[in-house]
Scaffold this motif. Structure first.
Motif, mmCIF file in Angstrom:
data_model
loop_
_atom_site.group_PDB
_atom_site.id
_atom_site.type_symbol
_atom_site.label_atom_id
_atom_site.label_comp_id
_atom_site.label_asym_id
_atom_site.label_seq_id
_atom_site.Cartn_x
_atom_site.Cartn_y
_atom_site.Cartn_z
ATOM 1 N N ALA A 118 44.989 47.723 39.194
ATOM 2 C CA ALA A 118 44.283 48.949 39.763
ATOM 3 C C ALA A 118 43.186 49.179 38.681
ATOM 4 O O ALA A 118 42.033 49.838 39.205
ATOM 5 C CB ALA A 118 45.500 50.050 39.579
ATOM 6 N N ALA A 119 43.398 48.917 37.416
ATOM 7 C CA ALA A 119 42.330 49.342 36.553
ATOM 8 C C ALA A 119 40.955 48.256 36.875
ATOM 9 O O ALA A 119 39.797 48.550 36.531
ATOM 10 C CB ALA A 119 42.792 48.769 35.049
ATOM 11 N N ALA A 120 41.345 47.086 37.244
ATOM 12 C CA ALA A 120 40.222 46.204 37.599
ATOM 13 C C ALA A 120 39.312 46.788 38.873
ATOM 14 O O ALA A 120 38.102 46.569 39.040
ATOM 15 C CB ALA A 120 40.709 44.648 38.056
ATOM 16 N N MET A 121 40.324 47.316 39.722
ATOM 17 C CA MET A 121 39.628 47.833 40.941
ATOM 18 C C MET A 121 38.673 48.927 40.538
ATOM 19 O O MET A 121 37.490 49.095 41.200
ATOM 20 C CB MET A 121 40.579 48.254 42.050
ATOM 21 C CG MET A 121 41.438 47.328 42.798
ATOM 22 S SD MET A 121 40.313 46.663 43.656
ATOM 23 C CE MET A 121 40.125 47.967 45.170
ATOM 24 N N GLY A 122 39.369 49.867 39.449
ATOM 25 C CA GLY A 122 38.318 50.919 39.178
ATOM 26 C C GLY A 122 37.049 50.414 38.574
ATOM 27 O O GLY A 122 36.292 51.190 38.865
#
Length: 318
Positions: A118-122
């Motif tokens: 999720a952090a990478a997507m953000g």
């Protein structure tokens, strides 16, 4: 009417952060609830759904929500399940069909992944990795998480759990025991817990004067504060940690040839004590093809919004 907002939810062992996000990455409204007061998943999902619906009404965006994105420990993107998250009171060793449950409770499509992905997507949607198609996200917190992006897509692997770079072996012989059952994992050295452990071990091994001596329940924050005041042992702890990270990053680069490695999380705030050691070790150990080519970046997302933004990025895919 075009659905122009998403909900981002970041679930941790103690709290869950919920926010309404627009297409520009602005968090219009957010709230936090306790995530560890339930032992039954259904009860927690009902509580979470009520909070989400209330926040949507308060923000006056009813009927305009495209989807809900959720980042959670041990979240499986393929199945929508949280699988064996031992630090979540209502999960433990069980498999929870979380996305399905929350979608039924809210009437909104839900997409789930683990917190590092999720952090990478953000970061790819809103942050320093915007426009990049190949990078690795490393989250440095209580543990070490990672999200690998290749050709603009998160790498999930055949079972949804690819990218556990925190559990690659950083110290091959006589390495520290890890909660995963293995020895020498990167997480045991380069997490917040790992930094504190290094400091405690070094204090026990010498009589070197240090402001860290005598501190009960020593934490990585204590080590950081000591380093800021010039404590030599604390400064060496960060250099040691940075070098282990850099050596591991050299191996990760050989796997996916990323444009950048992006660091995020509480320990990444120690940038001034980690960055040079990481870059030096990375370039000393990487194959010449990538020497001095891979950027080391630090997340640009506001810390208070980052977890929500990362999860919300999944909502736009629905």
């Amino acid at each position: 009417m075009e659905k122009k907002y998403v909900v981002g939810i970041d679930i941790g062992g103690q709290t869950a952060k919920i926010g309404i996000v627009d297409a520009r990455g602005e968090v219009l409204a957010q709230t936090v609830i306790v995530s560890n007061k339930h032992t039954d998943a259904g009860e927690f999902v009902d509580y979470l759904a009520q909070t989400v619906n209330t926040l949507i009404k308060q923000t006056d965006v009813e009927g305009q929500i495209r989807g809900i994105g959720v980042g959670a420990p041990d979240g499986n993107y393929y199945t929508g399940e949280i699988q064996g998250a031992m630090n979540i009171t209502w999960c433990g060793d069980k498999v929870i069909p979380f996305a399905e449950m929350l979608s039924k409770a809210t009437g909104i499509p839900v997409s789930l992944t683990n917190d590092a992905n999720a952090a990478a997507m953000g970061e790819m949607t809103y942050g320093v990795a915007k426009g990049m198609k190949n990078f690795i996200m490393i989250t440095l917190g209580t543990g070490v998480g990672s999200g690998i992006v290749i050709d603009g897509k998160i790498v999930y692997g055949h079972d949804g759990f690819a990218g556990e770079l925190g559990h690659t072996c950083a110290v091959r012989h006589n390495g520290r025991h890890c909660n995963c059952g293995q020895n020498g994992c990167l997480e045991t050295y380069a997490s917040a817990i790992g930094v504190a452990r290094t400091a405690r071990e070094w204090l026990d091994m010498s009589d070197e004067p240090s402001s860290l001596r005598g501190i009960e329940n020593l934490t990585s924050k204590d080590v950081y504060e000591a380093a800021k005041h010039g404590d030599q042992l604390a400064l060496r702890v960060f250099k040691f940690t940075g070098r282990i990270l850099g050596e591991s990053f050299a191996n990760f680069i050989a796997f996916s040839a990323p444009e950048a490695i992006v660091l995020f999380g509480g320990l990444a705030r120690s940038r001034e004590f980690l960055e040079d050691a990481i870059v030096d070790a990375m370039n000393e150990n990487v194959v010449f093809l990538w020497k001095n080519k891979v950027k080391l970046l630090f997340s640009s997302l506001k810390e208070s919004d980052a977890a929500i933004l990362g999860a919300s990025a999944l909502g736009w895919e629905l």
